[in-house]
Each structure stands twice: as structure tokens, then as C-alpha cells.
Design an enzyme around this catalytic site. Structure first.
Site, PDB file in Angstrom:
ATOM      1  CE  LYS A  16      21.199  45.034 -45.903  1.00 13.39           C
ATOM      2  NZ  LYS A  16      20.579  43.877 -46.576  1.00 13.39           N
ATOM      3  CG  HIS A  41      23.992  44.096 -39.737  1.00 16.02           C
ATOM      4  ND1 HIS A  41      23.743  43.535 -40.952  1.00 16.02           N
ATOM      5  CD2 HIS A  41      23.852  45.420 -39.896  1.00 16.02           C
ATOM      6  CE1 HIS A  41      23.451  44.493 -41.810  1.00 16.02           C
ATOM      7  NE2 HIS A  41      23.496  45.638 -41.195  1.00 16.02           N
ATOM      8  CD  GLN A 224      13.693  46.164 -43.756  1.00 14.41           C
ATOM      9  OE1 GLN A 224      13.727  47.386 -43.720  1.00 14.41           O
ATOM     10  NE2 GLN A 224      12.637  45.473 -43.440  1.00 14.41           N
TER      11      GLN A 224
HETATM   12  P1  GDP Z   1      22.517  41.113 -44.797  1.00 18.13           P
HETATM   13  O1  GDP Z   1      21.153  40.708 -44.380  1.00 18.13           O
HETATM   14  O2  GDP Z   1      22.540  41.710 -46.160  1.00 18.13           O
HETATM   15  O3  GDP Z   1      23.236  41.928 -43.785  1.00 18.13           O
HETATM   16  O4  GDP Z   1      23.319  39.757 -44.995  1.00 18.13           O
HETATM   17  P2  GDP Z   1      24.382  39.175 -43.989  1.00 18.13           P
HETATM   18  O5  GDP Z   1      25.444  40.148 -43.736  1.00 18.13           O
HETATM   19  O6  GDP Z   1      23.662  38.555 -42.867  1.00 18.13           O
HETATM   20  O7  GDP Z   1      25.049  38.066 -44.909  1.00 18.13           O
HETATM   21  C1  GDP Z   1      24.484  36.839 -45.123  1.00 18.13           C
HETATM   22  C2  GDP Z   1      25.507  35.746 -44.980  1.00 18.13           C
HETATM   23  O8  GDP Z   1      26.346  35.718 -46.107  1.00 18.13           O
HETATM   24  C3  GDP Z   1      26.404  35.858 -43.783  1.00 18.13           C
HETATM   25  O9  GDP Z   1      26.448  34.597 -43.147  1.00 18.13           O
HETATM   26  C4  GDP Z   1      27.768  36.220 -44.368  1.00 18.13           C
HETATM   27  O10 GDP Z   1      28.833  35.709 -43.619  1.00 18.13           O
HETATM   28  C5  GDP Z   1      27.697  35.556 -45.704  1.00 18.13           C
HETATM   29  N1  GDP Z   1      28.543  36.191 -46.730  1.00 18.13           N
HETATM   30  C6  GDP Z   1      28.728  37.517 -46.968  1.00 18.13           C
HETATM   31  N2  GDP Z   1      29.521  37.688 -48.052  1.00 18.13           N
HETATM   32  C7  GDP Z   1      29.846  36.443 -48.503  1.00 18.13           C
HETATM   33  C8  GDP Z   1      30.595  35.941 -49.615  1.00 18.13           C
HETATM   34  O11 GDP Z   1      31.155  36.679 -50.420  1.00 18.13           O
HETATM   35  N3  GDP Z   1      30.663  34.579 -49.761  1.00 18.13           N
HETATM   36  C9  GDP Z   1      30.044  33.713 -48.923  1.00 18.13           C
HETATM   37  N4  GDP Z   1      30.146  32.412 -49.154  1.00 18.13           N
HETATM   38  N5  GDP Z   1      29.299  34.142 -47.874  1.00 18.13           N
HETATM   39  C10 GDP Z   1      29.214  35.480 -47.666  1.00 18.13           C
END
Ligand code: GDP
Length: 430
Positions: A16, A41, A224
Site C-alpha cells: 500500500k 509505512h 492493514q
Molecule cells: P503495506 O503494508 O501494504 O503498506 O506494504 P508496504 O508498502 O510496506 O510494501 C511492502 C514492501 O513491498 C515494501 O518493501 C515495498 O517497497 C515493496 N513493494 C511494493 N510494491 C512492489 C512491487 O511492485 N515489486 C516489488 N518487488 N516490491 C514492491
């Protein structure tokens, strides 16, 4: 002007952060509507890393109003720390760009203590809370004994509220062999922190109503994931608030008609943190590989996330319960190099095929995944910015997902970088 709600459509950690950041640049107001300081985040803007767990993502960008809605539970001491840390990084935070709903319930030290004491009672199965007092604070809100932001303004009211709260908590604490709460100390703590919180207090519903009339774009930032929703998630292994898109309305005080587009964030495979049912979970080399390629480790704890194939049954369900208009499909690049990919398209429950996740926890636990197999691709999709950059098999996979979840892809993310996104439908378009 369009208003957009962003919700995680699985168990959280869908990516997200990147999408919210991308959208918040284009919004005028960014509002949080549920959860507490557990959002976690990380935003990277012009090389600077900002860590947010309570404040809306818009706070790090100039010229935006960030709003904490009444659906959130607020730890005032955490608020103070998070503001101070961001200010130390040069972020400007004032009542002009941050507002907190006056009817927001507070998380107090007693809530964290209760959370931790319960998780340590080894006779009960752990829910896996973060121990930050979020669950107990929501209990007190529904129990009508919460202390809310507005109560901090008047000593007499505050004392009455504290008495009501402690009547309940001291009874509980006696039963758990915890010392009773020091009333005078709690009141003193609250009086000390009150000015910090009250500086940002506002009738948020009214402000949002005015912003809407002025044609401003509002981004409702969910934390979440929908499978952790208190009503529609994998109860009892869920969070203590509603996470689904409808909460954006009740958690800020706008009507349901204020929401024009619901963007569900969906990861190209499935992960889950902590306990609870997970039908498409893999405990083999493929699961290991998804975890490693996707860096599926908790940001705070470093704990390995459970990984599995994409579960179309679950996402079709969350797209329905949140009324998702389009999804942001993330981490497609993590699937690069798999010879074949599986998608869960139904469950076998005691010999009967079902097309949704049943409600009873024991039924959920007995659901066996029914898979459809698709060819993988050997080319890299990392960093793709247009459909033309994607191998045919990757496009087929995305199209099949759309069909199965009965919802179109609006955005496709192919790396952690903001620009590595394929835009199909602009959620903010009128
Ligand atoms: P949230 O908990 O949904 O906010 O998830 P995060 O924003 O923390 O994202 C989880 C991880 O996935 C982070 O380290 C992002 O940099 C990574 N991420 C997000 N989109 C992509 C993607 O398209 N590809 C890859 N490989 N990593 C991604």
C-alpha cells in the site's frame, strides 16, 4: 472531483505504501479512518526516508491537509514522538496541515498493559496483537468508557471519564493480578499531554464536508487488509476495527456517497503474518522462494511472513465486501522465473467444492485449495512501465486474475520504485 479509498485486499503488506504515496501526491486531503499506530509505512521521497505509523502519508508533502479520523485510536504520546521525529527531518507539521477528530478515542498506558498481559496468559490461543493497546482501546470505545480527544479540554470531564474507565480496568486488573491504576498519575499524564493533542483537534466531519464542497480531492488511506476486518476477516485472528472500505465513511464522518473509487491493493501472491487460517499457504520450496524474492519479512520484528499462491477466492470476496472499483496489482515481478504458477480458484471443504471462504473458523481451517495451473515466464517484469514491456504469460496471468476476482486492474506495480507502475485507470479521474 473524485474521492478515493485505498484498502488492502488481503492480509496486509500488499504494498500500500508505494500506491498511497503515488496517490497522495495528487490528493488535497489525506485521511486515515481506522487502526492505530501500527500502520508502518516507509516513504522515500527525494532520497529521504520517512517512517510513519500513525500520521497519514500526506504529512510529508507540502500543501496537503492530513486528517486523523474518529475511526482511528490515538496514542497521544506516540503522536508527540512521531511529530517530533518528522519535524527533526524538516517536515512542517502544524494545525494548518494536521487535524485530529475531536471524537477520536485515546490509547492509554492501561491499554498496552492489558494487551501484553493477555498475550502472556498462555492458557488462551494468541491472536498475535502488536501489544500497543489498540484492541483494548477499541473495546473501551464500544464499552462507552473511552477517553476521547475532546475530553482532554476540561479537567472536570476528564476526571469523570477517568473514574468510569478505571472502574472497569481496576476490576480486570485485580483478576489478572496486576496492580490497580494510579489515578492521580494518569490524570497528571493526560493533563501534560493534552495541549499537544488539542492543538490539532477539529470537527473533522465538518472540515471534510467543506473540502468536498470546495471540490478538493480526498484520499482515504486504509491500513492493514480486508481479511483482518473485525466483521469480514478470519475472525478471531483479525484486527479490532473495520478495515473494509465502508469504514472510510464512518471513520471520518462523510456519507457513503462521498466515495467515488475504491482501490483495492492486491499482491500477486498471498502472505499472512501470525496465526490464523491460510488455505493457499505453501511450506515448500515455492513458498520459500516467494518469501525470499518478495522480501517477506516483518519490518519491525524481522519475522518471516507465511507465503502462498494467489488466492482468487479470497480476493473476489474482499473486492465484494469493500466494493472495489479496481485493483492495484503489486509485486508481479516477484513471480518472475517460476516455471508454472498456481492460482487458488475454489476450496474443497470436506469433499464439497465451495467458492467463498466460510465464516466458521474450523471450516476455514479445513478448506483445501483447488488450484488452476498457469505457465510462468522466464523474462524479467521488474521495472515494466507498459503492457508492451510484459511477457505474454504475465499478461495472461493478470487477465486471468481479473476474470477470477471479477474486478479490473487499475494499476500494476512492477518494482518498489514509484515510476515502475502501469496506469490503466486513474482512480482520481472524474
Ligand atoms: P503495506 O503494508 O501494504 O503498506 O506494504 P508496504 O508498502 O510496506 O510494501 C511492502 C514492501 O513491498 C515494501 O518493501 C515495498 O517497497 C515493496 N513493494 C511494493 N510494491 C512492489 C512491487 O511492485 N515489486 C516489488 N518487488 N516490491 C514492491
Amino acid at each position: 472531483m473524485a474521492n478515493v479509498v485505498v484498502v488492502g485486499a488481503q492480509w496486509g503488506d500488499e504494498g500500500k505504501g508505494k500506491i498511497v504515496d503515488w496517490l497522495s501526491e495528487r490528493a488535497d486531503v489525506i485521511a486515515r479512518f481506522q487502526g492505530g499506530h501500527n500502520a508502518g509505512h516507509t516513504l522515500v521521497i527525494d532520497g529521504e526516508v520517512y517512517k510513519l505509523s500513525l500520521l497519514p502519508s500526506g504529512i510529508v508533502r507540502g500543501g496537503k491537509l492530513s486528517v486523523i479520523g474518529n475511526g482511528v485510536v490515538l496514542d497521544p504520546w506516540h503522536l508527540k514522538d512521531e511529530i517530533a521525529k518528522l519535524q527533526a527531518q524538516g517536515v512542517e507539521i502544524s494545525p494548518d496541515n494536521l487535524m485530529i477528530a475531536e471524537n477520536t478515542p485515546l490509547i492509554l498506558p492501561v491499554h498496552g498493559e492489558l494487551d501484553r498481559a493477555r498475550e502472556n496468559q498462555n492458557s488462551v490461543a494468541k491472536i498475535g496483537t502488536t501489544g500497543r493497546g489498540i484492541g483494548p482501546a477499541y473495546e473501551d470505545k464500544v464499552g462507552r468508557r473511552a477517553i476521547r480527544v475532546a475530553d482532554l479540554a476540561d479537567r472536570e470531564t476528564l476526571e469523570k471519564r477517568v473514574d468510569r474507565l478505571l472502574q472497569h480496568h481496576d476490576t480486570l486488573r485485580r483478576g489478572m493480578a496486576l496492580p490497580e491504576v494510579d489515578r492521580a498519575a494518569l490524570i497528571a499524564q493526560l493533563e501534560e499531554i493534552a495541549p499537544t493533542v488539542l492543538a490539532y483537534a477539529a470537527p473533522v466531519w465538518k472540515v471534510l464536508s467543506e473540502k468536498r464542497k470546495a471540490g478538493k480531492r480526498i484520499l482515504f488511506e486504509g491500513a492493514q487488509g480486508a481479511l483482518l476486518d473485525i466483521d469480514f476477516g478470519t475472525y478471531p485472528f483479525v484486527t479490532s476495527s473495520n478495515v473494509i472500505a465502508g469504514q472510510a465513511a464512518t471513520g471520518t464522518g462523510v456519507g457513503p456517497g462521498a466515495i467515488d473509487f475504491v482501490l483495492g491493493i492486491v499482491k500477486a501472491y498471498t502472505t499472512r503474518v501470525g496465526e490464523g487460517p491460510f488455505p493457499a499457504e505453501l511450506d515448500d520450496a515455492d513458498g520459500q522462494r516467494l518469501g525470499e524474492r518478495g522480501h517477506e519479512f516483518g519490518t519491525v520484528t524481522g519475522r518471516k511472513r507465511r507465503c502462498g499462491w494467489f488466492d482468487a477466492v479470497l480476493v473476489r470476496q474482499t473486492c465484494a465486501t469493500s466494493g472495489v472499483s479496481g485493483i492495484a496489482f503489486t509485486k508481479l515481478d516477484v513471480l518472475d522465473g517460476f516455471e508454472e504458477l498456481k492460482i487458488c480458484v475454489g476450496y474443497d471443504l470436506d469433499g464439497t467444492r465451495i467458492d467463498h471462504l466460510p465464516t466458521a473458523a474450523d471450516h476455514q481451517a479445513r478448506c483445501k485449495p483447488i488450484y488452476e495451473t498457469m505457465p510462468g515466464w522466464s523474462e524479467s517484469t521488474e521495472g515494466a512501465r507498459s503492457w508492451a514491456d510484459l511477457p505474454a504469460e504475465a499478461i495472461k496471468y493478470v487477465r486471468r486474475v481479473e476474470e477470477l476476482i471479477e474486478c479490473p486492474v487499475a494499476l500494476l506495480s512492477t518494482s518498489p520504485e514509484r515510476e515502475d507502475t502501469i496506469l490503466v485507470t486513474d482512480p482520481f479521474a472524474d
